[in-house]
Design a protein around this motif. Structure first.
Motif, PDB file in Angstrom:
ATOM      1  N   ASP A 131     -12.428  38.295  37.948  1.00 19.49           N
ATOM      2  CA  ASP A 131     -13.134  37.340  36.309  1.00 19.49           C
ATOM      3  C   ASP A 131     -13.432  38.415  35.515  1.00 19.49           C
ATOM      4  OD1 ASP A 131     -13.971  36.257  35.062  1.00 19.49           O
ATOM      5  OD2 ASP A 131     -16.368  35.235  35.520  1.00 19.49           O
ATOM      6  N   ARG A 134     -15.894  38.572  32.899  1.00 24.34           N
ATOM      7  CA  ARG A 134     -17.103  38.761  33.911  1.00 24.34           C
ATOM      8  C   ARG A 134     -17.629  40.872  34.124  1.00 24.34           C
ATOM      9  NH1 ARG A 134     -21.516  36.312  37.155  1.00 24.34           N
ATOM     10  NH2 ARG A 134     -21.975  37.888  38.810  1.00 24.34           N
ATOM     11  N   ASN A 138     -20.440  43.280  32.067  1.00 25.55           N
ATOM     12  CA  ASN A 138     -21.194  43.716  33.100  1.00 25.55           C
ATOM     13  C   ASN A 138     -20.632  45.293  32.292  1.00 25.55           C
ATOM     14  OD1 ASN A 138     -22.129  41.421  34.574  1.00 25.55           O
ATOM     15  ND2 ASN A 138     -20.479  41.925  36.156  1.00 25.55           N
TER      16      ASN A 138
END
Length: 161
Positions: A131, A134, A138
């Motif tokens: 992903d 994501r 992060n």
């Protein structure tokens, strides 16, 4: 719960090197105000000349990121990031121990290219993630903490040089 833990551990194996490579890759942009101040205040360069010198470093960073980014899969990603980090650290240390001013632009250019290699490796890691959105978010969450530490530490460190 087991699925969440597996996802976290799988992401952390990519997130740690991604944050490391990206943190090194963006150091020239983070420390640019202090570098320009050092060039102007301590070495006596005009603002225009200091800006040009820093632009050389950022140009090498951008060029290396672009050129290596499309070829990073053919080169060992870890080797590129480590070589880039080594080049950046070695050139930074050479400048700290008062390398001759004639080498300033060359050292900053090599340091910028090293940071570009780290950026290319980090971008490649994001593209290989399950992903990518994501993973990138992060990573930037952790890099904000890194940026804050750099912004707090740089003035303190440069004050005593």
């Amino acid at each position: 719960m087991n699925a969440v833990w597996q996802r976290f551990t799988a992401e952390s194996r990519v997130l740690r090197p991604l944050c490391g490579a990206s943190s090194i890759g963006y150091l020239p942009a983070l420390t640019m105000p202090w570098l320009i101040g050092f060039l102007s205040r301590d070495l006596g360069y005009t603002g225009a000349r200091a800006g040009t010198i820093v632009t050389v470093q950022l140009g090498c960073l951008a060029a290396t990121t672009i050129l290596l980014g499309s070829r990073i899969q053919r080169v060992n990603r870890r080797l590129a990031a480590l070589a880039g980090a080594f080049a950046m650290i070695a050139c930074g240390l050479a400048l700290i121990v008062n390398a001759p001013a004639v080498w300033l632009i060359a050292f900053l250019a090599v340091a910028g290219a090293g940071c570009g290699a780290c950026n290319a490796a980090g971008s490649s890691l994001v593209s290989q993630a399950a992903d990518p959105v994501r993973m990138a978010s992060n990573c930037w969450g952790w890099i904000v903490i890194w940026q804050t530490a750099i912004w707090l530490a740089t003035p303190l460190a440069t004050e005593h040089l």
